[in-house]
Design a protein around this motif. Structure first.
Motif: not given
Length: 108
Positions: A51-63
């Motif tokens: 879950h952390r990897r998926a959230a990290l990947q998605a978060h990068r686009r929205w930082t």
């Protein structure tokens, strides 16, 4: 699913933003589950990391887009000075979650 996430998804037309909301919801749910259990099993560790990897990947686009929102937030009445998403995503070990009340207060 968190009711806030469900409400957000009902209003979001952008699939990438929906991806972030879903990934974050799953990560948050796992963190809360581990915290409440007071222990972290091997299965919890694996699920947390997924879950952390998926959230990290998605978060990068929205930082950048999220910054004004978390900067306007407070935790325990104090202005937020660091990106709470980044703080949660920086956890590399789910074993640190049980008993970590500050982490729960940080969940955006």
């Amino acid at each position: 699913m968190n009711p806030v996430t469900r409400g957000l998804l009902d209003q979001v037309a952008n699939p990438e933003l929906a991806e972030l909301a879903l990934a974050w919801d799953a990560l948050e749910e796992k963190i809360i589950s581990i915290y409440r259990a007071g222990v972290c099993s091997k299965a919890d560790e694996l699920a947390f990391e997924q879950h952390r990897r998926a959230a990290l990947q998605a978060h990068r686009r929205w930082t950048e887009a999220l910054e004004p929102h978390w900067r306007a937030s407070t935790i325990r009445g104090e202005r937020v000075l660091e990106d709470p998403f980044a703080l949660v995503l920086s956890l590399e070990n789910a074993a640190t979650i049980p008993g970590n009340r500050d982490l729960l207060r940080t969940l955006p």
